[in-house]
Design a protein around this motif. Structure first.
Motif, PDB file in Angstrom:
ATOM      1  N   MET A 106       0.874  -1.232  -0.018  1.00  0.00           N
ATOM      2  CA  MET A 106      -0.058  -0.079  -0.041  1.00  0.00           C
ATOM      3  C   MET A 106       0.991   1.323  -0.253  1.00  0.00           C
ATOM      4  O   MET A 106       1.993   1.589   0.188  1.00  0.00           O
ATOM      5  N   CYS A 143       1.164   4.177   1.547  1.00  0.00           N
ATOM      6  CA  CYS A 143       0.823   4.928   3.302  1.00  0.00           C
ATOM      7  C   CYS A 143       2.697   3.793   3.583  1.00  0.00           C
ATOM      8  O   CYS A 143       3.088   4.027   4.620  1.00  0.00           O
ATOM      9  N   LYS A 144       2.491   2.603   2.631  1.00  0.00           N
ATOM     10  CA  LYS A 144       3.495   1.979   3.905  1.00  0.00           C
ATOM     11  C   LYS A 144       4.690   1.811   3.479  1.00  0.00           C
ATOM     12  O   LYS A 144       6.075   1.228   3.638  1.00  0.00           O
ATOM     13  N   CYS A 161      -3.093   9.258   1.236  1.00  0.00           N
ATOM     14  CA  CYS A 161      -2.873   8.688   2.452  1.00  0.00           C
ATOM     15  C   CYS A 161      -2.892   9.953   3.502  1.00  0.00           C
ATOM     16  O   CYS A 161      -2.595  10.601   3.643  1.00  0.00           O
ATOM     17  N   SER A 166     -10.863   2.418   6.782  1.00  0.00           N
ATOM     18  CA  SER A 166      -9.660   2.420   5.552  1.00  0.00           C
ATOM     19  C   SER A 166      -8.715   2.415   5.984  1.00  0.00           C
ATOM     20  O   SER A 166      -7.553   2.929   7.116  1.00  0.00           O
ATOM     21  N   ASP A 167      -7.790   1.894   5.063  1.00  0.00           N
ATOM     22  CA  ASP A 167      -6.462   1.690   5.107  1.00  0.00           C
ATOM     23  C   ASP A 167      -5.120   2.388   4.404  1.00  0.00           C
ATOM     24  O   ASP A 167      -4.050   2.654   4.326  1.00  0.00           O
ATOM     25  N   ARG A 168      -6.130   3.034   3.965  1.00  0.00           N
ATOM     26  CA  ARG A 168      -5.069   5.092   3.453  1.00  0.00           C
ATOM     27  C   ARG A 168      -5.768   6.203   4.343  1.00  0.00           C
ATOM     28  O   ARG A 168      -5.092   6.968   3.974  1.00  0.00           O
ATOM     29  N   ARG A 208      -5.760   6.853   8.944  1.00  0.00           N
ATOM     30  CA  ARG A 208      -4.836   6.976  10.566  1.00  0.00           C
ATOM     31  C   ARG A 208      -5.149   7.520  10.917  1.00  0.00           C
ATOM     32  O   ARG A 208      -5.027   8.775  11.182  1.00  0.00           O
ATOM     33  N   GLY A 222      -1.942   0.578  13.563  1.00  0.00           N
ATOM     34  CA  GLY A 222      -3.130   0.980  12.439  1.00  0.00           C
ATOM     35  C   GLY A 222      -4.599   1.472  12.857  1.00  0.00           C
ATOM     36  O   GLY A 222      -5.043   1.587  14.268  1.00  0.00           O
TER      37      GLY A 222
END
Length: 484
Positions: free
Chosen positions: A1, A3-4, A48, A86-88, A90, A484
């Motif tokens: 992803m 952001c990572k 992100c 969402s994984d985008r 934080r 996360g």
């Protein structure tokens, strides 16, 4: 992803999968979440978002400002929860900008910053005696009964017979309604336990709401008046002379907003009912302004000197209150000023003290009139305290569009950003206990379980130390929580 990634590649355009746009949103209230939603929905954009919040709990005024008996309004948080999952995205909570993290840190780690810090202070009160004991701003009172950690230790003398609320907006009506509710009505809301206990022993028999303008100009909504009509233990009382429209207001009536006309209709129905039969009364008054807060021999509030107003046509065509030569004294033991919210300055962020907002030009942050590239402001921090929660959705989206226009036109600063973990490490080095979204969900479950014991949606944790202690305990017993 995206952001990572450990390293951002400056050769690739910002906002692509190889080089996502990184945005910091400061503040987790409605305007901040609506900005995050607009970023996520932007077509063709990879981005992100890190959302910073100084408390361990998100959602801003939805949690700490919306009245506890307005649970339908609070359900809007479900929309924010979907974005937070969402994984985008934080959540970086329990982090104070200007103390735990600096504006310079954010500028180094993000392409853009959006300030969504709301309005945490009360507007200035320019009335002699307003600083007497038992005279309080609504910002603190609302925070107190909503369990805001900053205000949970405030104290109020509810042993008096009459309370006055100065203001004619929704917050004034909220305060008056909470003071007029029975303990049974309040128990099934998410009112803070300490406030419920105090209100359970209240001896207030009369709450008077004072508006400086007339009934047609009142800023509260018809729905707020409808709720007053449903109070289980109080009668709403409006004197016929207080709801009679002056000639100028009558001239404006036909073209006034439908909500204003509905307000007048409801107020007239209240006037027809008379005094009612309950011991507790909630009185709505108009065209009066506090001129002086009167003190007793102990230096506490004993009353108000009120100046009666009349409405006059201003140059812009609006009707405005003008003092007359008529005055009266109203005996009052508790005084709440619901005259609006204003922002508070943040170290490193340009601030317009006169307006009480982040200095900006249409949502782009400015410093002495010069645009600060890559920095934006949304919500009350941009406009001042105006608009209902839903109105911030379009307003935040408009500012995000300006940010994306700046991106496409090359107006955002071109940066090589450090990997996200470096900011996490910086906060750890500074001893900051960061609360993530999963941590909040753990606290949320605790509050809901506590609330179920009294038949309420939740019983809030109201001390930051208690929240962090519960998180530390579960980390010790269940192992470290993911970040996360």
């Amino acid at each position: 992803m995206g952001c990572k990634l450990d390293r951002w590649m400056p050769k690739t355009g910002i906002g692509t999968a190889a080089r996502p746009l990184r945005v910091a949103i400061v503040g987790s209230g409605p305007s901040g979440f609506y900005a995050a939603e607009a970023i996520a929905r932007a077509e063709g954009l990879d981005a992100c978002v890190d959302m910073y919040e100084r408390l361990p709990t998100p959602f801003g005024l939805v949690r700490a400002g919306v009245a506890p008996d307005h649970q339908k309004i609070k359900r809007v948080a479900r929309i924010y929860e979907a974005r937070a999952a969402s994984d985008r995205f934080r959540l970086i909570a329990n982090v104070t900008l200007g103390r735990d993290v600096l504006v310079s840190d954010l500028r180094r780690h993000y392409d853009a910053i959006i300030y969504a810090v709301g309005g945490e202070r009360s507007r200035r009160i320019d009335v002699p005696g307003s600083d007497l004991a038992h005279s309080h701003p609504a910002t603190v009172f609302v925070g107190w009964y909503n369990g805001h950690p900053d205000f949970r230790d405030a104290t109020y003398d509810l042993s008096v017979r009459r309370a006055a609320v100065v203001g004619n907006g929704n917050v004034a009506i909220d305060v008056a309604r909470i003071l007029s509710r029975t303990p049974e009505e309040l128990r099934v809301t998410d009112v803070a336990e300490h406030a419920l206990d105090a209100l359970r022993h209240s001896q207030i028999e009369e709450v008077v709401v004072l508006g400086r303008r007339g009934p047609l100009q009142a800023a509260f909504t018809p729905n707020e008046l409808d709720e007053l009509a449903e109070l289980a233990g109080a009668d709403v009382v409006v004197r016929p002379e207080d709801v009679a429209l002056d000639p100028e207001s009558l001239a404006d009536y036909a073209t006034a907003p439908s909500s204003a006309r509905r307000n007048v209709e409801r107020l007239r129905r209240f006037a027809e009912r008379g005094e009612g039969h309950h011991r507790r009364k909630l009185r709505l008054r108009f065209l009066v302004s506090p001129e002086e807060v009167l003190a007793d021999e102990r230096g506490t509030v004993r009353g108000l000197r009120l100046r009666h107003n009349e409405l006059v046509r201003a140059e812009d065509g609006a009707l405005r209150p003008r003092p007359t030569d008529r005055t009266e004294e109203l005996e009052v033991g508790l005084l709440i000023w619901a005259i609006g919210y204003r922002g508070a300055p943040i170290p490193g962020v340009p601030f317009d003290d006169a307006a009480g907002v982040v200095e900006n030009d249409g949502g782009r942050v400015t410093d002495h009139g010069v645009i600060v590239p890559g920095e934006y402001v949304v919500g009350w921090a941009r406009t001042g305290a105006q608009g209902l929660i839903g109105s911030h959705k379009a307003a935040s989206a408009e500012i995000v569009k300006k940010m994306l226009d700046d991106l496409h036109e090359g107006q955002l600063p071109q940066k090589v950003l450090p990997p996200p973990r470096e900011l996490d490490e910086l906060l750890a080095e500074r001893g900051v206990v960061v609360v993530r979204y999963r941590d909040w969900r753990f606290l949320d479950a605790i509050e809901q379980e506590r609330g179920a014991r009294r038949g309420a949606p939740r019983d809030k944790l109201t001390r930051v130390d208690d929240m962090l202690a519960k998180l530390a305990h579960t980390a010790a017993t269940e192992g470290p929580r993911r970040t996360g």
